[in-house]
Design a protein around this motif. Sequence first.
Motif, PDB file in Angstrom:
ATOM      1  N   VAL A   1      17.163   8.848 -30.933  1.00 15.43           N
ATOM      2  CA  VAL A   1      16.645   8.639 -32.284  1.00 15.43           C
ATOM      3  C   VAL A   1      16.022   9.935 -32.781  1.00 15.43           C
ATOM      4  O   VAL A   1      15.231  10.561 -32.066  1.00 15.43           O
ATOM      5  CB  VAL A   1      15.592   7.506 -32.326  1.00 15.43           C
ATOM      6  CG1 VAL A   1      14.980   7.381 -33.719  1.00 15.43           C
ATOM      7  CG2 VAL A   1      16.200   6.177 -31.904  1.00 15.43           C
ATOM      8  N   ILE A   2      16.405  10.342 -33.998  1.00 20.54           N
ATOM      9  CA  ILE A   2      15.810  11.512 -34.653  1.00 20.54           C
ATOM     10  C   ILE A   2      15.144  11.027 -35.929  1.00 20.54           C
ATOM     11  O   ILE A   2      15.799  10.432 -36.783  1.00 20.54           O
ATOM     12  CB  ILE A   2      16.868  12.588 -34.977  1.00 20.54           C
ATOM     13  CG1 ILE A   2      17.513  13.102 -33.692  1.00 20.54           C
ATOM     14  CG2 ILE A   2      16.233  13.733 -35.762  1.00 20.54           C
ATOM     15  CD1 ILE A   2      18.691  14.013 -33.916  1.00 20.54           C
ATOM     16  N   ILE A   3      13.834  11.296 -36.058  1.00 21.28           N
ATOM     17  CA  ILE A   3      13.079  10.885 -37.244  1.00 21.28           C
ATOM     18  C   ILE A   3      12.726  12.144 -38.023  1.00 21.28           C
ATOM     19  O   ILE A   3      12.020  13.017 -37.518  1.00 21.28           O
ATOM     20  CB  ILE A   3      11.810  10.116 -36.843  1.00 21.28           C
ATOM     21  CG1 ILE A   3      12.207   8.863 -36.058  1.00 21.28           C
ATOM     22  CG2 ILE A   3      10.976   9.760 -38.063  1.00 21.28           C
ATOM     23  CD1 ILE A   3      11.091   8.237 -35.275  1.00 21.28           C
ATOM     24  N   LYS A   4      13.243  12.241 -39.254  1.00 16.02           N
ATOM     25  CA  LYS A   4      13.022  13.437 -40.081  1.00 16.02           C
ATOM     26  C   LYS A   4      11.615  13.466 -40.668  1.00 16.02           C
ATOM     27  O   LYS A   4      11.093  14.518 -40.979  1.00 16.02           O
ATOM     28  CB  LYS A   4      14.047  13.501 -41.222  1.00 16.02           C
ATOM     29  CG  LYS A   4      15.485  13.526 -40.752  1.00 16.02           C
ATOM     30  CD  LYS A   4      15.871  14.847 -40.165  1.00 16.02           C
ATOM     31  CE  LYS A   4      17.351  14.851 -39.838  1.00 16.02           C
ATOM     32  NZ  LYS A   4      17.803  16.088 -39.269  1.00 16.02           N
ATOM     33  N   GLY A   5      10.988  12.292 -40.826  1.00 14.77           N
ATOM     34  CA  GLY A   5       9.643  12.204 -41.404  1.00 14.77           C
ATOM     35  C   GLY A   5       8.592  11.930 -40.342  1.00 14.77           C
ATOM     36  O   GLY A   5       8.645  12.461 -39.239  1.00 14.77           O
ATOM     37  N   ASN A   6       7.631  11.055 -40.698  1.00 17.13           N
ATOM     38  CA  ASN A   6       6.517  10.695 -39.824  1.00 17.13           C
ATOM     39  C   ASN A   6       6.726   9.307 -39.234  1.00 17.13           C
ATOM     40  O   ASN A   6       7.513   8.522 -39.752  1.00 17.13           O
ATOM     41  CB  ASN A   6       5.204  10.709 -40.616  1.00 17.13           C
ATOM     42  CG  ASN A   6       4.959  12.033 -41.305  1.00 17.13           C
ATOM     43  OD1 ASN A   6       5.146  13.085 -40.717  1.00 17.13           O
ATOM     44  ND2 ASN A   6       4.546  11.981 -42.557  1.00 17.13           N
ATOM     45  N   ALA A   7       5.987   8.998 -38.177  1.00 19.75           N
ATOM     46  CA  ALA A   7       5.953   7.640 -37.625  1.00 19.75           C
ATOM     47  C   ALA A   7       4.569   7.085 -37.955  1.00 19.75           C
ATOM     48  O   ALA A   7       3.550   7.565 -37.447  1.00 19.75           O
ATOM     49  CB  ALA A   7       6.201   7.650 -36.124  1.00 19.75           C
ATOM     50  N   ILE A   8       4.536   6.096 -38.831  1.00 18.87           N
ATOM     51  CA  ILE A   8       3.297   5.584 -39.410  1.00 18.87           C
ATOM     52  C   ILE A   8       2.636   4.548 -38.491  1.00 18.87           C
ATOM     53  O   ILE A   8       3.301   3.851 -37.734  1.00 18.87           O
ATOM     54  CB  ILE A   8       3.595   4.966 -40.805  1.00 18.87           C
ATOM     55  CG1 ILE A   8       4.306   5.989 -41.709  1.00 18.87           C
ATOM     56  CG2 ILE A   8       2.337   4.439 -41.478  1.00 18.87           C
ATOM     57  CD1 ILE A   8       3.548   7.262 -41.963  1.00 18.87           C
ATOM     58  N   THR A   9       1.326   4.427 -38.595  1.00 23.28           N
ATOM     59  CA  THR A   9       0.537   3.494 -37.796  1.00 23.28           C
ATOM     60  C   THR A   9       1.073   2.071 -37.895  1.00 23.28           C
ATOM     61  O   THR A   9       1.404   1.596 -38.974  1.00 23.28           O
ATOM     62  CB  THR A   9      -0.938   3.515 -38.263  1.00 23.28           C
ATOM     63  OG1 THR A   9      -1.428   4.831 -38.112  1.00 23.28           O
ATOM     64  CG2 THR A   9      -1.795   2.561 -37.451  1.00 23.28           C
ATOM     65  N   GLY A  10       1.154   1.418 -36.741  1.00 27.53           N
ATOM     66  CA  GLY A  10       1.561   0.017 -36.695  1.00 27.53           C
ATOM     67  C   GLY A  10       3.040  -0.207 -36.457  1.00 27.53           C
ATOM     68  O   GLY A  10       3.469  -1.338 -36.266  1.00 27.53           O
TER      69      GLY A  10
END
Length: 178
Positions: free
Chosen positions: A44-53
Amino acid sequence: GLRMYSEVDGHVSLVDNRVFVSDTYEVHADVDTSTVDIEYEGNVIIKGNAITGFSVKARGDIAVNGVVEGAYIEAGGQIILKRGMQGMNKGILKANGNIVTKFLENAEVIAGGYVSTESILHSKVSAKGDIIVGGRRGFVTGGEIRSGTMISVKTAGSQMGTSTLLEVGIDPKVLEEA
């Protein structure tokens, strides 16, 4: 009436009139309410952020270009954070392999391999392999740092009296099972 079978698990797309199955899933934004939790068989590649929760689980590697907040990230391979993790005392990084990041703050980190970062603040970090806190800053302040093999750090602790625990020589998994 045609059936196609792929040798890899992944998501299917049509590229130049050909069926393509990729074992890497790209998230072109943040992991938040628009994507919800992600569970994937490959990378998995996430270009943005990983948000709380929110959580991201992958059998392969996970790479995050942005910041990880109080999210749960679990990889069968390694985790690479281009920026770092501000865990808000909720965030967890768990990898069977290595974890590489710029900083770890108020987070829990568990690695089956090594951990490489520039700073650790008030976090619980355990690695079967080395924990290397290098770069320009290279400091650990507060929290518990446990490595099965070695901890390399420029500055440990602080003059503020914050409790900072460093342990080396015992596999953290074995220690938790005891």
